[in-house]
Structures are given as C-alpha cells and as structure tokens.
Scaffold this active site. Sequence first.
Site, PDB file in Angstrom:
ATOM      1  N   ASP A  33     -61.786  19.916  78.515  1.00 50.05           N
ATOM      2  CA  ASP A  33     -62.621  19.752  79.704  1.00 50.05           C
ATOM      3  C   ASP A  33     -62.271  20.857  80.698  1.00 50.05           C
ATOM      4  OD1 ASP A  33     -64.265  17.087  81.020  1.00 50.05           O
ATOM      5  OD2 ASP A  33     -63.549  18.640  82.402  1.00 50.05           O
ATOM      6  N   ILE A  34     -63.308  21.407  81.321  1.00 53.78           N
ATOM      7  CA  ILE A  34     -63.125  22.523  82.253  1.00 53.78           C
ATOM      8  C   ILE A  34     -62.408  22.071  83.533  1.00 53.78           C
ATOM      9  CG2 ILE A  34     -65.298  22.342  83.575  1.00 53.78           C
ATOM     10  CD1 ILE A  34     -65.674  25.373  82.945  1.00 53.78           C
ATOM     11  N   ASN A  91     -69.338   8.104  79.331  1.00 54.28           N
ATOM     12  CA  ASN A  91     -70.232   7.825  80.457  1.00 54.28           C
ATOM     13  C   ASN A  91     -71.666   7.962  79.967  1.00 54.28           C
ATOM     14  OD1 ASN A  91     -68.061   7.545  82.283  1.00 54.28           O
ATOM     15  ND2 ASN A  91     -67.912   9.767  82.457  1.00 54.28           N
ATOM     16  N   GLU A  99     -72.841  13.109  83.689  1.00 57.45           N
ATOM     17  CA  GLU A  99     -73.295  14.367  84.308  1.00 57.45           C
ATOM     18  C   GLU A  99     -74.028  15.253  83.310  1.00 57.45           C
ATOM     19  OE1 GLU A  99     -69.811  16.223  85.895  1.00 57.45           O
ATOM     20  OE2 GLU A  99     -69.408  14.557  87.264  1.00 57.45           O
ATOM     21  N   VAL A 100     -73.522  15.299  82.099  1.00 55.78           N
ATOM     22  CA  VAL A 100     -74.116  16.186  81.090  1.00 55.78           C
ATOM     23  C   VAL A 100     -74.866  15.329  80.063  1.00 55.78           C
ATOM     24  CG1 VAL A 100     -73.665  17.959  79.349  1.00 55.78           C
ATOM     25  CG2 VAL A 100     -72.227  17.842  81.403  1.00 55.78           C
ATOM     26  N   HIS A 104     -70.979  12.720  74.924  1.00 52.75           N
ATOM     27  CA  HIS A 104     -69.606  13.231  74.818  1.00 52.75           C
ATOM     28  C   HIS A 104     -68.646  12.096  75.108  1.00 52.75           C
ATOM     29  CE1 HIS A 104     -71.157  13.890  78.880  1.00 52.75           C
ATOM     30  NE2 HIS A 104     -69.938  13.641  79.339  1.00 52.75           N
ATOM     31  N   HIS A 106     -64.693  11.429  76.265  1.00 55.28           N
ATOM     32  CA  HIS A 106     -63.516  12.053  76.853  1.00 55.28           C
ATOM     33  C   HIS A 106     -62.280  11.437  76.191  1.00 55.28           C
ATOM     34  CE1 HIS A 106     -65.616  13.339  80.764  1.00 55.28           C
ATOM     35  NE2 HIS A 106     -66.486  12.504  80.230  1.00 55.28           N
TER      36      HIS A 106
HETATM   37  P1  AMP Z   1     -69.569  13.118  82.378  1.00 51.42           P
HETATM   38  O1  AMP Z   1     -70.955  13.608  81.985  1.00 51.42           O
HETATM   39  O2  AMP Z   1     -69.549  12.549  83.761  1.00 51.42           O
HETATM   40  O3  AMP Z   1     -68.961  12.199  81.379  1.00 51.42           O
HETATM   41  O4  AMP Z   1     -68.595  14.368  82.446  1.00 51.42           O
HETATM   42  C1  AMP Z   1     -68.935  15.678  82.082  1.00 51.42           C
HETATM   43  C2  AMP Z   1     -67.662  16.431  81.904  1.00 51.42           C
HETATM   44  O5  AMP Z   1     -67.971  17.716  81.408  1.00 51.42           O
HETATM   45  C3  AMP Z   1     -66.839  16.642  83.194  1.00 51.42           C
HETATM   46  O6  AMP Z   1     -65.530  16.113  82.985  1.00 51.42           O
HETATM   47  C4  AMP Z   1     -66.811  18.173  83.361  1.00 51.42           C
HETATM   48  O7  AMP Z   1     -65.601  18.651  83.884  1.00 51.42           O
HETATM   49  C5  AMP Z   1     -67.065  18.641  81.938  1.00 51.42           C
HETATM   50  N1  AMP Z   1     -67.675  19.962  81.803  1.00 51.42           N
HETATM   51  C6  AMP Z   1     -68.802  20.412  82.406  1.00 51.42           C
HETATM   52  N2  AMP Z   1     -69.077  21.659  82.014  1.00 51.42           N
HETATM   53  C7  AMP Z   1     -68.106  22.010  81.127  1.00 51.42           C
HETATM   54  C8  AMP Z   1     -67.835  23.174  80.356  1.00 51.42           C
HETATM   55  N3  AMP Z   1     -68.614  24.253  80.412  1.00 51.42           N
HETATM   56  N4  AMP Z   1     -66.755  23.180  79.550  1.00 51.42           N
HETATM   57  C9  AMP Z   1     -65.947  22.086  79.485  1.00 51.42           C
HETATM   58  N5  AMP Z   1     -66.153  20.961  80.179  1.00 51.42           N
HETATM   59  C10 AMP Z   1     -67.216  20.919  80.993  1.00 51.42           C
END
Ligand code: AMP
Length: 123
Positions: A33-34, A91, A99-100, A104, A106
């Site tokens: 994770d970034i 999530n 968020e994305v 995914h 974690h």
């Molecule tokens: P969520 O969608 O809330 O479960 O979390 C999205 C996760 O993706 C967050 O923890 C971000 O820090 C992570 N994230 C977003 N962009 C990147 C990236 N380019 N590389 C790695 N992790 C990312």
Amino acid sequence: MAYDNQNIFAKILRGEIPCDKVYEDDYALAFNDINPARPVHILVIPKGPYVSMDDFSAKGTTEELAGFLKALGHVAREAGVTDTGYRIIGNNGAHGHQEVPHLHLHILGGASAGPMVKRVEKL
Ligand code: AMP
C-alpha cells in the site's frame, strides 16, 4: 456498480503505472500500500475486472475465486505475519469507505491492528 477500467488498480494491472509488487500469479497481484497503516500493509487484488467481493463472488469463476484466496494466504505467509497475526480488511462500496473501485483486500500486520471497528453511538 459497473466496473470502471480507468481506476488506478486497473492501470496498475495493465502496467500503465508502477506498483511495489510483492507477488503475482495468474489470479492475483499483491503490492505494498502506498500509504501503509501498519509495518506490513499489502493489497491483494484479483486480475479480473471486479468491483467488490459480492461482484467477484457472483461473476468470478470458481478457479478465479480459489486462485485469489490461495494467493492471499501465500502473501500473508511470505510477509511473515502468520505467527504474530494479521488482519484482512475488505472495504466495499460507500458504507465500506471503498476508495478504489477494483476489489482489493488489505493485509495488515507487524503490529496490533487494534479494535475491529470504531463503534457508532446508535446502531
Ligand atoms: P480502500 O479502497 O479504502 O480500501 O483503500 C484503497 C487503498 O489503496 C488505500 O489504502 C490507499 O493507500 C491505496 N492506494 C491507492 N493508490 C495506490 C497505489 N498507486 N499504490 C498502492 N496503494 C495505493
């Protein structure tokens, strides 16, 4: 929710933007994770275009589902967190604070994850 192939994890899967890869096979990609929340914070994503776990379980093949789970366990073992323990977080959607919009999970480890989730006043 329809899958948006311009989401950042889709771009990572296509190699359009880099990631800090820790594992890859036919079914899954895992990368750090970034913005890590624990010393170990790895994201494991399926290779197919699935938004959420419910989407994946409905549309993914048995092979994809099994392959993804196998990869998840492999990554946890390789990360060295299985003896001390770890948390898997997924999530999904607005209430899940996703968020994305590419599924995914974690993997968080290397330190205590703390309470499961902050309790709200009224359920
Ligand atoms: P969520 O969608 O809330 O479960 O979390 C999205 C996760 O993706 C967050 O923890 C971000 O820090 C992570 N994230 C977003 N962009 C990147 C990236 N380019 N590389 C790695 N992790 C990312």
